[in-house]
Design a protein around this motif. Sequence first.
Motif, short mmCIF file in Angstrom:
data_model
loop_
_atom_site.label_atom_id
_atom_site.label_comp_id
_atom_site.label_asym_id
_atom_site.label_seq_id
_atom_site.Cartn_x
_atom_site.Cartn_y
_atom_site.Cartn_z
N ARG A 27 0.83 -1.20 0.00
CA ARG A 27 0.00 0.00 0.00
C ARG A 27 0.87 1.25 0.00
NH1 ARG A 27 -5.54 -1.11 1.84
NH2 ARG A 27 -5.71 1.11 2.32
N GLY A 28 1.99 1.21 0.74
CA GLY A 28 2.90 2.34 0.73
C GLY A 28 3.55 2.55 -0.63
N ASP A 45 -6.82 8.48 -3.64
CA ASP A 45 -6.33 7.46 -2.73
C ASP A 45 -7.42 6.42 -2.49
OD1 ASP A 45 -3.97 8.83 -2.51
OD2 ASP A 45 -4.59 9.92 -0.70
N ALA A 53 1.17 4.22 -2.93
CA ALA A 53 1.10 5.67 -2.76
C ALA A 53 2.24 6.36 -3.51
CB ALA A 53 1.15 6.02 -1.28
N GLN A 108 -3.02 -3.85 -4.96
CA GLN A 108 -1.72 -3.21 -5.05
C GLN A 108 -0.60 -4.25 -5.08
OE1 GLN A 108 -1.20 0.43 -3.03
NE2 GLN A 108 -3.38 0.84 -2.84
N ARG A 116 1.41 6.28 -7.24
CA ARG A 116 0.42 7.30 -7.59
C ARG A 116 1.06 8.68 -7.66
NH1 ARG A 116 -2.63 4.22 -4.00
NH2 ARG A 116 -2.26 5.70 -2.30
N ALA A 117 2.00 8.96 -6.73
CA ALA A 117 2.70 10.24 -6.75
C ALA A 117 3.57 10.35 -8.00
CB ALA A 117 3.55 10.40 -5.49
#
Length: 464
Positions: free
Chosen positions: A99-100, A119, A103, A146, A106-107
């Motif tokens: 999950r990290g 998110d 993120a 993910q 996505r960035a």
Amino acid sequence: MATQYGQYGRHDQYGQYGRHDQYGPEYGHRDGGRRHLLPTGLREPLTARHWRELVYVLLGLPIGIVLFTFMITMLSLGAGLLVTFLGIPVLAAGLAAGRGFGALERARARGLLGLEVADPEPLRPRGKGAMAWMAAVLKSGTSWRQALYAVVQFPWAVFSFGVAVTVWSFGWTMLTYPLWFWVFPMYGGQGGLQLYGDEQHSVYLDNPFEITVTALVGLLITLATPWIVRALTTVDRLLVHGLLGPSSLGARVVELESDRGVVVDTASADLRRIERDLHDGAQARLVALAMDLGLAKEKLREDPREAARMVGAAHGEVKTALQELRDLARGIHPAVLTDRGLDAALSSVASRCTVPVRVDVDLAERPAPAIEGIAYFTVSELLQNISKHSGARSASVDVWRVDDRLMLQVVDDGVGGAGASGGGSGLAGLAGRLDAVDGILVVDSPPGGPTRVTAELPWRGGGV
């Protein structure tokens, strides 16, 4: 619900429903409002967008190696340890780390591709403690999506990296061949770049014609490279959006939670408004009325004529207080709407507008009372805006049904310039109220007018 407004059977001039931007007919042919001398195809290899997409593809391989290695290791280790208790925390830790990584991806997509992906829904452990958290991670579909991204992205990154590097390097190498052709005869002892060779003969690109053809072929490849890279990043966009964003169910839950907050805030604001109107209006008048009647009662024996005058004044105050109470009740829910429906209720509110208003309600049956009330107050608010701000000479209200949607349109010939984008705008608040019930508000109000405001509400039957 984005659709061509013309399909609803009226007002076809409205254009692309839900889409009104400032770019006009040249939208897509300008870059930041600047005109370019070169067409898009020729300048694309030098644009910042192409280089950002190329960097995204190049970074995809090392990042994919890290993600793939980590995720496969954690999933394999966790699955192998499931025979013991250690497998569960290992799997949970791997999925949480995924999950990290999601993120970060996505960035990266947001910064290099301009892809805005919301998110995913957060974890909601049922209880406190490590076991509740691990259970939430393992049950979360987002965690597994993910993890799937980390596995699927790696082979695609290998392919896209190879294709992008090959076409980019070949294109620029061949395009710039006339600049570095001298390297081969000077340092390599051969005529030029070897195109073909075996034991009997070889072919070198060493004469001006061949060098020119090589550069032209390189130019074609270089011009095609941005579109090839863009096609590759399109797949990346789909992967990021489909596996790293919120699920449709999760997005709907978030939307409903937001809508619930809007409904609660709206109800609270309405209650405060009613309390303020009662306190500052009818209640204050009734208190003054009670005092006036008390004074009249004391004057009754001493000065009957003065007492009669005071009673007459109190009678006028009673009428004013009753009118304010009627207006307040109409603002809560008008009786004419309950008794006779939208046609009569909208005609009534239109008659109080400061400009002539034509009302056309084309409904074979009445919608549900809640939808009917929202439609009434939407039109009422829009007509109040026309009275206060538009400077119009006339207006019209149209209400009709299309399939499972209730359509409202309010048009005036005023000065225009209205918009629903401002945070403090009354139209923005109205748009928020409609959005809370899956409705849409579209404002088309160019400077100089006319202003056309279209509202769309879900149709639910049940009217009487």
